[in-house]
Design a protein around this motif. Structure first.
Motif, PDB file in Angstrom:
ATOM      1  N   ILE A  90     -20.559   7.338 -43.469  1.00  9.54           N
ATOM      2  CA  ILE A  90     -19.507   6.324 -43.406  1.00  9.54           C
ATOM      3  C   ILE A  90     -18.216   6.860 -44.013  1.00  9.54           C
ATOM      4  O   ILE A  90     -17.115   6.679 -43.462  1.00  9.54           O
ATOM      5  N   HIS A  91     -18.329   7.548 -45.153  1.00  7.90           N
ATOM      6  CA  HIS A  91     -17.138   8.115 -45.800  1.00  7.90           C
ATOM      7  C   HIS A  91     -16.469   9.127 -44.880  1.00  7.90           C
ATOM      8  O   HIS A  91     -15.238   9.108 -44.696  1.00  7.90           O
ATOM      9  N   TYR A  92     -17.282   9.999 -44.290  1.00  4.59           N
ATOM     10  CA  TYR A  92     -16.725  11.011 -43.389  1.00  4.59           C
ATOM     11  C   TYR A  92     -16.051  10.348 -42.195  1.00  4.59           C
ATOM     12  O   TYR A  92     -14.947  10.724 -41.783  1.00  4.59           O
ATOM     13  N   ALA A  93     -16.738   9.346 -41.622  1.00  2.00           N
ATOM     14  CA  ALA A  93     -16.187   8.676 -40.444  1.00  2.00           C
ATOM     15  C   ALA A  93     -14.845   8.020 -40.754  1.00  2.00           C
ATOM     16  O   ALA A  93     -13.908   8.079 -39.959  1.00  2.00           O
ATOM     17  N   ARG A  94     -14.742   7.405 -41.930  1.00  2.17           N
ATOM     18  CA  ARG A  94     -13.490   6.738 -42.295  1.00  2.17           C
ATOM     19  C   ARG A  94     -12.361   7.741 -42.541  1.00  2.17           C
ATOM     20  O   ARG A  94     -11.228   7.554 -42.102  1.00  2.17           O
ATOM     21  N   THR A  95     -12.701   8.828 -43.243  1.00  5.46           N
ATOM     22  CA  THR A  95     -11.645   9.779 -43.595  1.00  5.46           C
ATOM     23  C   THR A  95     -11.240  10.673 -42.425  1.00  5.46           C
ATOM     24  O   THR A  95     -10.171  11.302 -42.457  1.00  5.46           O
TER      25      THR A  95
END
Length: 204
Positions: free
Chosen positions: A193-198
């Protein structure tokens, strides 16, 4: 990094002869011509690697005569970092899956799943883009299903909820998630999720 050879060298480590032979037969159907090495404990791995070469896939029973807890997972992942590692266990996933993944396993498969589910999971490990190298994680290299999964993870859905929504089994969900994690170079839902958002993989 050494390229994955063809035919592959696959290792099955299980101290139950019938289960070991069943997994060997599955692998030979999935990868005809592969060299499949059978061992009944971790201790035979060093000699087998000297004789047959480094593994392109390891199927590891969680409970072996010379392992305790996830010690076998740690040892195999430390020694063979590039080899996908599938843990096959008689223990329910709820009891041991999280610990095995944390220890370095790529996927956890319950032995009670049956030949079809086990075969599906192992097929995913053997056919990820024809190799085991991670790709640069950009949006145009994600499949439609992988993009769906990212959205579902962002919604906080469990594996069972994802399975119900997509009309597939929980084990198939786990395989899809394994492939997504490997594609993005992450280890967990939170990192995904963090990777997808950033990286702009989720709509704002």
């Amino acid at each position: 990094m050494k390229p994955t050879p063809n035919p592959a060298t696959l290792y099955v480590i299980d101290d139950h002869p019938l289960m070991r032979e069943a997994v060997v037969m599955l692998l030979r159907r999935l990868r005809p011509g592969a060299t499949v090495i059978e061992l009944d404990r971790i201790g035979g791995m060093e000699g087998a690697v000297r004789q047959h070469g480094f593994p392109d896939l390891i199927c590891l029973d969680l409970k072996l005569p010379d392992t305790t807890g996830t010690s076998g997972v740690h040892e195999m992942k430390n020694r063979f970092q590039q080899a996908p590692l599938a843990v096959l266990s008689a223990s329910p996933a709820a009891d041991a899956e999280e610990a095995c993944i944390e220890a370095g396993a790529d996927i956890y498969i319950e032995k009670s799943s049956g030949a079809q589910e086990i075969g599906n999971a192992l097929r995913a490990l053997l056919t990820t883009d024809g190799s085991f190298e991670e790709l640069a994680p950009t949006d145009n290299k994600l499949s439609k299903r992988q993009k769906q999964l990212i959205v579902m993870l962002d919604r906080g859905l469990s594996n069972r909820e994802i399975a119900d929504e997509l009309g597939i089994s929980e084990h198939t969900v786990k395989v899809h998630l394994w492939r997504l994690f490997r594609r993005l170079g992450v280890k967990s839902r939170t990192q995904t999720i963090h990777y997808a958002r950033t990286h702009g993989l989720l709509a704002s």
